[in-house]
Write a protein that holds these residues in place. Sequence first.
Motif, short mmCIF file in Angstrom:
data_model
loop_
_atom_site.label_atom_id
_atom_site.label_comp_id
_atom_site.label_asym_id
_atom_site.label_seq_id
_atom_site.Cartn_x
_atom_site.Cartn_y
_atom_site.Cartn_z
N SER A 66 -3.46 3.55 -6.16
CA SER A 66 -2.97 2.20 -6.11
C SER A 66 -1.61 2.24 -7.16
O SER A 66 -0.99 1.20 -7.41
CB SER A 66 -3.80 1.30 -6.67
OG SER A 66 -4.69 1.65 -7.52
N GLU A 110 -10.71 -1.88 -13.69
CA GLU A 110 -11.56 -2.72 -12.63
C GLU A 110 -11.79 -4.11 -13.02
O GLU A 110 -11.73 -4.99 -12.10
CB GLU A 110 -13.12 -2.10 -12.52
CG GLU A 110 -13.21 -0.64 -12.35
CD GLU A 110 -13.13 -0.49 -10.80
OE1 GLU A 110 -13.05 -1.64 -10.20
OE2 GLU A 110 -13.19 0.63 -10.47
N ILE A 140 -8.23 -5.62 -11.73
CA ILE A 140 -7.98 -5.92 -10.47
C ILE A 140 -8.94 -6.84 -9.78
O ILE A 140 -8.54 -7.70 -8.85
CB ILE A 140 -8.01 -4.82 -9.68
CG1 ILE A 140 -9.39 -3.86 -9.70
CG2 ILE A 140 -6.90 -3.58 -10.06
CD1 ILE A 140 -9.61 -2.77 -8.71
N ARG A 141 -10.04 -6.89 -10.06
CA ARG A 141 -11.15 -7.75 -9.71
C ARG A 141 -11.23 -9.22 -10.44
O ARG A 141 -11.15 -10.10 -9.59
CB ARG A 141 -12.67 -7.27 -9.80
CG ARG A 141 -12.85 -5.85 -9.21
CD ARG A 141 -14.35 -5.50 -9.66
NE ARG A 141 -14.03 -3.90 -8.87
CZ ARG A 141 -15.16 -3.29 -7.94
NH1 ARG A 141 -16.15 -4.10 -7.73
NH2 ARG A 141 -15.19 -1.98 -7.77
N PRO A 150 -12.52 -1.06 2.27
CA PRO A 150 -11.96 -1.75 3.18
C PRO A 150 -10.40 -1.10 3.48
O PRO A 150 -9.63 -1.55 4.42
CB PRO A 150 -11.39 -2.99 2.23
CG PRO A 150 -11.15 -2.00 0.85
CD PRO A 150 -12.23 -1.10 0.88
N GLU A 151 -9.97 -0.07 2.97
CA GLU A 151 -8.73 0.43 3.29
C GLU A 151 -8.09 0.76 4.57
O GLU A 151 -7.10 0.30 4.79
CB GLU A 151 -8.36 1.84 2.31
CG GLU A 151 -8.23 1.59 0.92
CD GLU A 151 -9.66 1.48 0.22
OE1 GLU A 151 -10.71 1.47 0.84
OE2 GLU A 151 -9.68 1.18 -1.22
N THR A 210 -4.50 -4.68 -5.46
CA THR A 210 -5.14 -3.78 -4.88
C THR A 210 -6.82 -3.99 -4.41
O THR A 210 -7.43 -3.38 -3.75
CB THR A 210 -5.24 -2.44 -5.60
OG1 THR A 210 -5.53 -1.28 -4.90
CG2 THR A 210 -6.02 -2.50 -6.95
N GLU A 211 -7.23 -5.15 -4.91
CA GLU A 211 -8.59 -5.87 -4.43
C GLU A 211 -8.47 -6.78 -3.42
O GLU A 211 -9.10 -7.64 -3.26
CB GLU A 211 -9.16 -6.17 -5.88
CG GLU A 211 -10.54 -6.63 -5.82
CD GLU A 211 -11.73 -5.46 -5.84
OE1 GLU A 211 -11.16 -4.41 -6.14
OE2 GLU A 211 -12.65 -5.68 -5.69
C1 DMJ Z 1 -11.15 -1.42 -4.78
O1 DMJ Z 1 -12.02 -1.78 -6.10
C2 DMJ Z 1 -9.75 -1.49 -4.79
O2 DMJ Z 1 -9.18 -1.44 -3.44
C3 DMJ Z 1 -9.36 -0.08 -5.47
O3 DMJ Z 1 -7.89 0.10 -5.44
C4 DMJ Z 1 -9.95 1.20 -5.02
N1 DMJ Z 1 -11.34 0.79 -4.49
C5 DMJ Z 1 -11.81 -0.18 -3.94
C6 DMJ Z 1 -12.13 -0.32 -2.83
O4 DMJ Z 1 -12.41 0.67 -2.07
#
Ligand code: DMJ
Length: 458
Positions: free
Chosen positions: A248, A120, A123-124, A362-363, A447-448
């Motif tokens: 991811s 986490e 990615i963030r 968001p996906e 992925t974020e």
């Molecule tokens: C985000 O933190 C990232 O997109 C991650 O890969 C999956 N979950 C969340 C959003 O849904």
Amino acid sequence: MTSKNLLPFLLLLACSTSNANSAADAREATANPSVELAAKVKAETRRAWQGYMQYAAGHDEIRPLSKTAHDWYAQSLLMTPVDALDTLILMGLDAEAKQARELIETKLSFDQDIYVKTFEITIRHLGGLLSAYQLSGDKRLLELADDLGTRLLPAFDSPTGLPYVDVNLRTGRTRGTESGPAESGTLLLEFGTLAKLTGKPIYYEKAKRALVETYKRRSKLDLVGATFDVASGHWTSTDSSVAGGIDSYYEYLYKCWRLFGDGDCKAMWETSIKALNARVADKVRGELWYGHVDMNTGARRKSEFGALDAFFPALLAVSGDLERARKLQASSMKMWRLHGIEPEALDYRAMKVTSPGYALRPEIVESAYYLRRLTRDTRYLDEGREMFEDFERWCRTDTGFAALESVVDKRKKDSQESFLYAETLKYYYLLFAADDALDFDAVTFNTEAHPLRKTWKD
Ligand code: DMJ
């Protein structure tokens, strides 16, 4: 300049002004209704940022119903400002971006005696800092990323090279051995970019090894399972899908080829996507879904698809398979329309919700954005408009947006994850905005949704 040539310039101006209701926005809205939507998303982002600033400034997140602050750990890591900064810059919300930068520069310290989630925070925070550095040129953001990268490195020191789930930012101690492909395989875009920008190859090597060690554990069918033990490297769940926990990992196999030109990643992606299309893809009523199978036998386990799986059309599209991407996006929209907003998970054979929450994910919007950019089909703008209207109808609060406990009865939940700013609002905005709001071909989103750019030679 003819009026035709002037249009993209005006569109860019309309999207970069800090006044969402400006005359330029209004003029462009008449010419192109999706520009009006982009302006609306921008205004909503400003409103949600102001909500955070009023009730939770300096903390990780705002709780939107109780209007209180929430931190993931004993100390705040300013998750919302870090995740939001590149979105604020891209939207031209200059005053808000300045506030986010000031918070980060005055309050963010990684020298904390706390165990954080390796995946986490990578990615963030690493993703967010690197992307904001590339957009702003502010070296302090790169220094923070470098400091964080150094503190996260001990996570990779397991017997297998697969990263531990948690790492203590001050002591470097690690813990947590029950992990999975998404956690071990979604680190290379960030660590690799950090390696290129700092000239420290160790970042690339450690994260690449974790990705390769994950791939090496694939079954004879070229599929991976859902969980493994980091110390032994043995699978603890052989459930194979593109769902959360795995998702991811596949995204980074392809994107590390796209961003770094890494041929190993390309080869691993090609083997993997063949297996997914042969074994995990599922045809039901003529629709395309991706479900769950056993990684060793290929036996079907469940017909479940959800909000997280909805990233897969974007990945199919960017990797060149527009046909499957379009079909799967149509299935995702069917899932969304069942209750007027998507659930966390759905049994697609029975068309019944199996997990009713909506976490502001968001996906599905990300996939609409990729498909719009790659096909030019206006259908994806229409889908975006429909989703944004539903999103506003059910999730809007006076401080920002709230997750839903249930998409069936639309009960709200006191939660607003930072990916609302990093991803959901960014993808809505980019979907509706003029193409030159961001050069899609020149960036690779982590992925974020933090866009990373190749600014190095090799
Ligand atoms: C985000 O933190 C990232 O997109 C991650 O890969 C999956 N979950 C969340 C959003 O849904």
